[in-house]
Design a protein around this motif. Structure first.
Motif, short mmCIF file in Angstrom:
data_model
loop_
_atom_site.label_atom_id
_atom_site.label_comp_id
_atom_site.label_asym_id
_atom_site.label_seq_id
_atom_site.Cartn_x
_atom_site.Cartn_y
_atom_site.Cartn_z
N ALA A 153 -0.08 6.82 -28.90
CA ALA A 153 -1.19 6.48 -29.79
C ALA A 153 -2.49 7.12 -29.31
O ALA A 153 -3.23 7.72 -30.10
CB ALA A 153 -1.35 4.97 -29.87
N ASP A 154 -2.74 7.03 -27.99
CA ASP A 154 -3.94 7.66 -27.45
C ASP A 154 -3.84 9.18 -27.51
O ASP A 154 -4.81 9.88 -27.79
CB ASP A 154 -4.17 7.21 -26.01
CG ASP A 154 -4.53 5.74 -25.93
OD1 ASP A 154 -4.98 5.18 -26.95
OD2 ASP A 154 -4.36 5.15 -24.85
N THR B 116 6.29 0.18 -27.91
CA THR B 116 5.83 -0.58 -26.74
C THR B 116 5.66 -2.05 -27.08
O THR B 116 5.32 -2.41 -28.21
CB THR B 116 4.48 -0.04 -26.23
OG1 THR B 116 3.46 -0.24 -27.22
CG2 THR B 116 4.58 1.44 -25.88
N GLY C 282 2.99 -1.55 -29.93
CA GLY C 282 2.30 -0.30 -30.18
C GLY C 282 3.28 0.83 -30.38
O GLY C 282 4.50 0.64 -30.32
N ARG C 283 2.74 2.01 -30.59
CA ARG C 283 3.56 3.20 -30.80
C ARG C 283 3.28 4.24 -29.73
O ARG C 283 2.17 4.33 -29.20
CB ARG C 283 3.31 3.78 -32.20
CG ARG C 283 3.88 2.91 -33.30
CD ARG C 283 3.75 3.55 -34.68
NE ARG C 283 4.50 2.79 -35.67
CZ ARG C 283 4.05 1.72 -36.30
NH1 ARG C 283 2.83 1.27 -36.04
NH2 ARG C 283 4.81 1.09 -37.17
N LEU D 44 8.52 0.63 -33.56
CA LEU D 44 7.54 0.40 -32.49
C LEU D 44 8.11 0.92 -31.17
O LEU D 44 9.33 0.94 -30.97
CB LEU D 44 7.22 -1.09 -32.38
CG LEU D 44 6.59 -1.71 -33.63
CD1 LEU D 44 6.64 -3.23 -33.55
CD2 LEU D 44 5.15 -1.23 -33.80
N ARG E 51 1.56 -7.66 -27.55
CA ARG E 51 0.98 -6.60 -28.37
C ARG E 51 1.99 -5.47 -28.48
O ARG E 51 2.49 -4.96 -27.47
CB ARG E 51 -0.31 -6.09 -27.74
CG ARG E 51 -1.01 -4.99 -28.55
CD ARG E 51 -2.26 -4.52 -27.84
NE ARG E 51 -3.19 -5.63 -27.63
CZ ARG E 51 -4.24 -5.57 -26.82
NH1 ARG E 51 -4.47 -4.46 -26.13
NH2 ARG E 51 -5.04 -6.61 -26.69
N SER F 251 1.38 5.28 -20.89
CA SER F 251 1.17 4.81 -22.26
C SER F 251 1.24 5.96 -23.26
O SER F 251 1.61 5.75 -24.42
CB SER F 251 -0.19 4.11 -22.37
OG SER F 251 -0.20 2.92 -21.62
#
Length: 790
Positions: free
Chosen positions: A496-497, A426, A492-493, A424, A490, A111
């Motif tokens: 991110a974490d 993900t 995401g980018r 984006l 969903r 991720s």
């Protein structure tokens, strides 16, 4: 070898080639590769070579939506379908994207980097068996993983245990692996089975065999259909090829939907239609109710087709017959049945079905957690709950496979376009708890034996859309071609974490992986034989940027932030030389690097490389030690002061002045003392874990008087005993570890090669990047030959 692509497609059969063609048409800027485990394209249509092998659907719907089927036969032989797939590859210019004999073993999602790391094994000319050992592995990274490998095992079909089979004096074969030299002319053949393969084999073999018997435990529904399509022929005379094809395709889609609905809503009516057709075409007195009247309803299992009623014609001619009974045992000369009857045979064909193997048998992990397919839910019949940037093609079971494959490929194209428009990285399906707690069924909703045997290995479906697969093209067309791509997913980018943790991933090929609970930042670029680069004390993988640029044309280049340094997490306890080296086996394993690799270490990285080589000599093919720690006690005053912890804490307080002084001390040519490097050094010293790790290592390895002798003496003696080629490189103006250490290194490792960089400081890989890369390439090439001959 390492290669990065936007989309990685698994399988070069009808689905995979179609997916590649749609991707290239819909998103021409995307990079992609197609991995195929077999030595040739075509998938099912290349694997199956039994007599008469043909499509079990009309080619106007089994063909691609964008490529007209122009052959005369609507129900086509396998060779024609292979030619159609190959022609598609040629016309769409897909050949350069296809890698044959590449079997995907595993795929791991991160991720942090929003990448799949895919491990592929080079296969031979035979079918690859899951669990089979292999020698060579390749690493691919991709932003999206698209599995088009079907759902059954290619290396073996399903064959029940037949008592006495070992005593049979004739030949016992399975259609999935038909012997090219099998001669059946004039012989007695028994085909065991009643599915599509048996229905195809019997009339085809009956043209040459003395007699062919279709032995079935229970009957199946068989529908006679014309092998050609007269309406299509008429349309092709008067209309452009694509228009005629599209109209015929629409007609046949409508007809298949009609017959399926009739079968499900009025099964007795469909039974009567099939029974009446059989009675008209079979010889008088044929026991239709025994041999052609199953206990289940039509389309509980897939309906078998007999083009131009060829099976019925063979039975009418007397060259074939149908026996419904159970096998008691196989004898040297044939088969004894449960009824007491005996069937004499020279050849027994076990057309008894398939073994299911979902997603090609690859192992999936998401952020280190293994994915068990049977525990997942399918989203729109193609994606998996909780698995990012992943899709698989499972075609229709009640119509042509490719109808669904086309819809899936176009849907993935729509999704990727949406992600590009909104920047984006993900897309992850997310099922509500109410969906997971609801009525769940198998992904493949058939009662066929091969499905029932493997239901526990397949993903599940929910009760309603979008978590339920429809066996209806019109509904799926509305859902996949016209419906929203945002429902129950969903987006995401990337990173991110990592961004939240302050981990930069802006360098191409950089990412974060989890190793025993610690986040480790890495970078991978290029393709070719792998090499591993290790940075020095208080440094980071950025020290190797120039070499990533120069070596990636011929090598897969791996660099890593060692634990605790830069943007990698600290390991539990006090940081140590052994601890830094301890993560390298797991790091290499994560990228599928099981063969020994060259390890190049600068400064402290050289000591880490030597420690790793001593602990795991089987993992290191050669060592390159660049201005390496371990060869003498002399070291810059700054590092000696760090060995006094209270002083070190003060010295490591972040400041631009101290960061500038540190960078200045590394280089002979001050043009490399740039604002960017000072900013980077300041960013590292602002990280408390980085400072703590630097202090731990300074105290373990040295004192105020210099680098400790015991660990150096022990380590060098152990390295000297290894049969590993070593190259020692040094800058002649190194003010961190002085140039005199090169003489000590040659005494400690007398068989090592050496190279001096003139007018260079502590990091010649930066100051003399071209020379460094040239020397390294030559050494690796020569040492690889040495290692291969050891």
């Amino acid at each position: 070898m390492h290669k990065h692509v936007d989309v990685l497609i698994v399988g070069a059969g009808l689905s995979g080639v179609g997916a590649a063609a749609h991707l290239k048409r819909d998103l021409p800027g995307k990079t992609f590769v197609v991995l195929e485990s077999r030595p040739s394209i075509g998938g099912t249509w290349d694997l199956f070579r039994y007599p008469g092998v043909r499509s079990d659907s009309d080619m106007f719907t089994l063909g691609y939506s964008f490529r007209p089927w122009t052959d005369a036969k609507a129900v086509a032989p396998g060779a024609s379908i292979r030619d159609y797939i190959q022609a598609t590859i040629d016309d769409e210019q897909l050949g350069e994207h296809i890698r044959l004999q590449h079997r995907v073993i595993s795929a791991s999602w991160s991720s942090e980097s929003a990448l799949w790391t895919v491990i592929a094994a080079r296969t031979g000319s035979d079918e690859f068996r899951p669990g089979q050992p292999f020698n060579e592995q390749m690493v691919f990274t991709s932003s999206f993983l698209f599995v088009c490998s079907g759902y059954y095992r290619y290396d073996e079909g399903f064959t029940p245990v037949f008592p006495g089979a070992e005593s049979f004096s004739g030949e016992l074969v399975h259609p999935q692996h038909w012997p090219a030299d099998l001669h059946y002319a004039g012989k007695r053949v028994v085909v065991v089975g009643s599915g599509a393969t048996a229905v195809t084999l019997v009339p085809s073999m009956a043209t040459e065999a003395a007699h062919v018997t279709m032995l079935q435990r229970s009957p199946t529904y068989i529908a006679p259909i014309p092998s050609g399509d007269r309406k299509a022929d008429t349309l092709r005379k008067y209309l452009p090829a694509q228009l005629a094809y599209s109209l015929t395709r629409a007609k046949n889609i409508g007809y298949s939907i009609f017959t399926y609905r009739l079968s499900r809503r009025h099964p007795e009516r469909m039974k009567a239609i099939l029974r009446d057709a059989a009675i008209r075409m079979l010889p008088e007195g044929f026991d239709v109710d025994t041999h052609l009247s199953p206990r289940y309803n039509p389309w509980d299992e897939r309906l078998c087709m007999t083009p131009d009623a060829d099976l019925y014609k063979a039975i009418r001619r007397g060259t074939a017959d149908n026996v419904t009974d159970r096998i008691d045992r196989i004898t040297p000369t044939g088969i004894e049945l449960a009824s007491g009857r005996t069937l004499d045979a020279d050849i027994i064909v076990s057309a008894t079905g398939l073994n299911v193997l979902a997603i090609g048998g690859m192992a999936l992990t998401v952020d280190g957690a293994p994915i068990t397919l049977a525990d997942t839910l399918t989203y729109k019949g193609m994606m998996l709950d909780g698995v990012p940037n992943f899709a698989m093609t499972i075609g229709y079971t009640n119509a042509s496979w490719t109808l669904k494959a086309d819809l899936v490929a176009r849907y993935i194209g729509r999704t990727l376009k949406y992600m590009d428009r909104h920047h984006l990285d993900t897309v992850t399906p997310r099922a509500a708890e109410s969906v997971k707690a609801g009525n769940l069924v198998s992904l493949i909703d058939l009662q066929s034996g091969y499905v029932l045997r493997s239901a526990g290995d397949l993903p599940r479906q929910g009760a309603s859309t979008p978590w339920r697969l429809h066996q209806n093209y019109l509904r799926d067309f509305r859902l996949l071609r016209l419906g929203r791509v945002t429902n129950d997913v969903r987006f995401g980018r990337r990173g991110a974490d990592a961004a939240a943790a302050g981990i930069p991933l802006d360098l191409p090929g950089s990412g974060v992986i989890d190793i025993d609970g610690a986040r480790v930042r890495y970078r991978v670029t290029g393709q070719g034989s792998p090499i591993l680069l290790l940075h020095g004390i208080g440094q980071s993988l950025e020290d190797w940027n120039e070499q990533h640029d120069r070596l990636s044309d011929a090598h897969t280049v791996y660099s890593v932030d060692l634990p605790g340094f830069a943007y990698s997490d600290r390991l539990p306890g006090t940081a140590s030389l052994a601890g830094l080296a301890s993560i390298l086996p797991a790091f290499l394993d994560r990228f599928g690097l099981i063969q020994p690799v060259p390890v190049i270490g600068n400064s402290l990285g050289g000591a880490v490389a030597m420690t790793f080589a001593v602990a795991h000599p089987e993992r290191v093919s050669s060592l390159v030690l660049v201005d390496s720690a371990g060869f003498g006690k002399e070291v810059t005053i700054a590092l000696r002061l760090l060995a006094i912890r209270p002083v070190g804490i003060v010295l490591l307080r972040p400041s631009r002045k101290s960061s500038t002084r540190t960078v200045d001390g590394i280089f002979y040519d001050k043009k490399h003392v740039t604002a960017d490097r000072v900013d980077h050094k300041l960013a590292l010293t602002n990280r408390s874990a980085h400072r703590s790790t630097l202090l731990d290592l300074a105290q373990e390895l040295g004192t105020f008087r210099g680098i400790r002798m015991p660990w150096r003496t022990r380590l060098l003696a152990e390295v000297a005993s290894l049969r590993i080629p070593v190259l020692i490189m040094w800058g002649d103006h190194d003010h961190v570890l002085p140039f005199m250490h090169l003489d000590a290194a040659t005494r400690a490792l007398p068989h090592a090669q050496t190279h001096t960089f003139h007018n260079a400081g502590h990091m010649p890989q930066i100051e003399h990047a071209d020379e460094f890369a040239d020397v390294l390439r030559g050494f690796i090439a020569n040492s690889r030959q040495e290692w291969l001959h050891v």
